[in-house]
Design a protein around this motif. Structure first.
Motif, PDB file in Angstrom:
ATOM      1  N   ALA A 107       0.840  -1.207   0.000  1.00 40.41           N
ATOM      2  CA  ALA A 107       0.000   0.000   0.000  1.00 40.41           C
ATOM      3  C   ALA A 107       0.873   1.254   0.000  1.00 40.41           C
ATOM      4  N   SER A 108       1.983   1.235   0.743  1.00 36.70           N
ATOM      5  CA  SER A 108       2.891   2.386   0.818  1.00 36.70           C
ATOM      6  C   SER A 108       3.509   2.677  -0.546  1.00 36.70           C
ATOM      7  N   HIS A 109       3.914   1.629  -1.252  1.00 40.07           N
ATOM      8  CA  HIS A 109       4.506   1.815  -2.582  1.00 40.07           C
ATOM      9  C   HIS A 109       3.463   2.373  -3.563  1.00 40.07           C
ATOM     10  N   LEU A 110       2.245   1.856  -3.481  1.00 39.16           N
ATOM     11  CA  LEU A 110       1.181   2.307  -4.394  1.00 39.16           C
ATOM     12  C   LEU A 110       0.834   3.770  -4.155  1.00 39.16           C
ATOM     13  N   LYS A 111       0.727   4.153  -2.891  1.00 43.61           N
ATOM     14  CA  LYS A 111       0.406   5.556  -2.564  1.00 43.61           C
ATOM     15  C   LYS A 111       1.529   6.480  -3.048  1.00 43.61           C
ATOM     16  N   THR A 112       2.778   6.031  -2.884  1.00 45.85           N
ATOM     17  CA  THR A 112       3.922   6.852  -3.290  1.00 45.85           C
ATOM     18  C   THR A 112       3.913   7.109  -4.791  1.00 45.85           C
ATOM     19  N   SER A 113       3.663   6.073  -5.564  1.00 46.54           N
ATOM     20  CA  SER A 113       3.634   6.293  -7.015  1.00 46.54           C
ATOM     21  C   SER A 113       2.427   7.123  -7.430  1.00 46.54           C
ATOM     22  N   THR A 114       1.361   7.071  -6.657  1.00 45.66           N
ATOM     23  CA  THR A 114       0.187   7.883  -6.982  1.00 45.66           C
ATOM     24  C   THR A 114       0.469   9.378  -6.778  1.00 45.66           C
ATOM     25  N   VAL A 115       1.112   9.743  -5.665  1.00 45.84           N
ATOM     26  CA  VAL A 115       1.398  11.178  -5.457  1.00 45.84           C
ATOM     27  C   VAL A 115       2.659  11.616  -6.200  1.00 45.84           C
ATOM     28  N   GLY A 116       3.568  10.679  -6.513  1.00 42.59           N
ATOM     29  CA  GLY A 116       4.814  11.044  -7.186  1.00 42.59           C
ATOM     30  C   GLY A 116       5.910  11.366  -6.185  1.00 42.59           C
ATOM     31  N   ASN A 117       7.157  11.459  -6.687  1.00 41.17           N
ATOM     32  CA  ASN A 117       8.266  11.679  -5.755  1.00 41.17           C
ATOM     33  C   ASN A 117       8.969  13.016  -5.922  1.00 41.17           C
ATOM     34  N   SER A 118       8.380  13.941  -6.694  1.00 42.02           N
ATOM     35  CA  SER A 118       9.025  15.249  -6.836  1.00 42.02           C
ATOM     36  C   SER A 118       8.037  16.316  -7.269  1.00 42.02           C
TER      37      SER A 118
END
Ligand code: ZN
Length: 133
Positions: A84-95
């Motif tokens: 779930a953490s990985h999915l949320k991260t790719s949804t909001v983006g990293n920059s």
């Protein structure tokens, strides 16, 4: 100029307003016109820009991300258990990239820059690259 910033998160899911710090580092750089690139080097935390006036917006965003990506799912395969953490991260983006005009960040009245924790609490880092131009 490249700056590495450290912060401590307090919850598994949390949006931390880093706008003030980004502004102060841009000032420190001395660059009056250009861009600042805000980058998160983690796979379970990201960076986004959204409303910083009503804290209920953060609540609603985190709540809905949790509904879309529940912590447990019978079909998850990732052995670490934090898909779930990985999915949320790719949804909001990293920059995010923010323009700098006359020494000020070009942000809307209600916009703030957030470090988004999705697998805390942890000690985290993010980078700020301030580019003249
Ligand atoms: Zn993982």
């Amino acid at each position: 100029m490249l700056y590495k910033e450290t912060l401590r998160t307090n919850k598994r899911d949390e949006m931390i307003d880093i706008t003030t710090n980004v502004k102060s580092m841009v000032k420190k750089s001395g660059i009056k016109n250009g861009i600042v690139y805000v980058y998160c080097p983690h796979t379970t935390a990201g960076i986004t820009i959204n409303e910083n006036a009503d804290p209920d917006v953060k609540h609603d965003m985190l709540m809905r991300l949790d509904e879309v990506y529940p912590w447990e799912h019978p079909k998850y395969r990732h052995a670490e258990g934090n898909s779930a953490s990985h999915l949320k991260t790719s949804t909001v983006g990293n920059s995010q990239v923010i323009m700098i005009d006359n020494g000020e960040l070009v942000l809307g009245t209600w916009q703030g820059i957030y470090f988004c924790e999705f697998d805390g609490p942890r000690i985290r880092t993010y980078y700020l690259k301030v580019v003249n131009g």
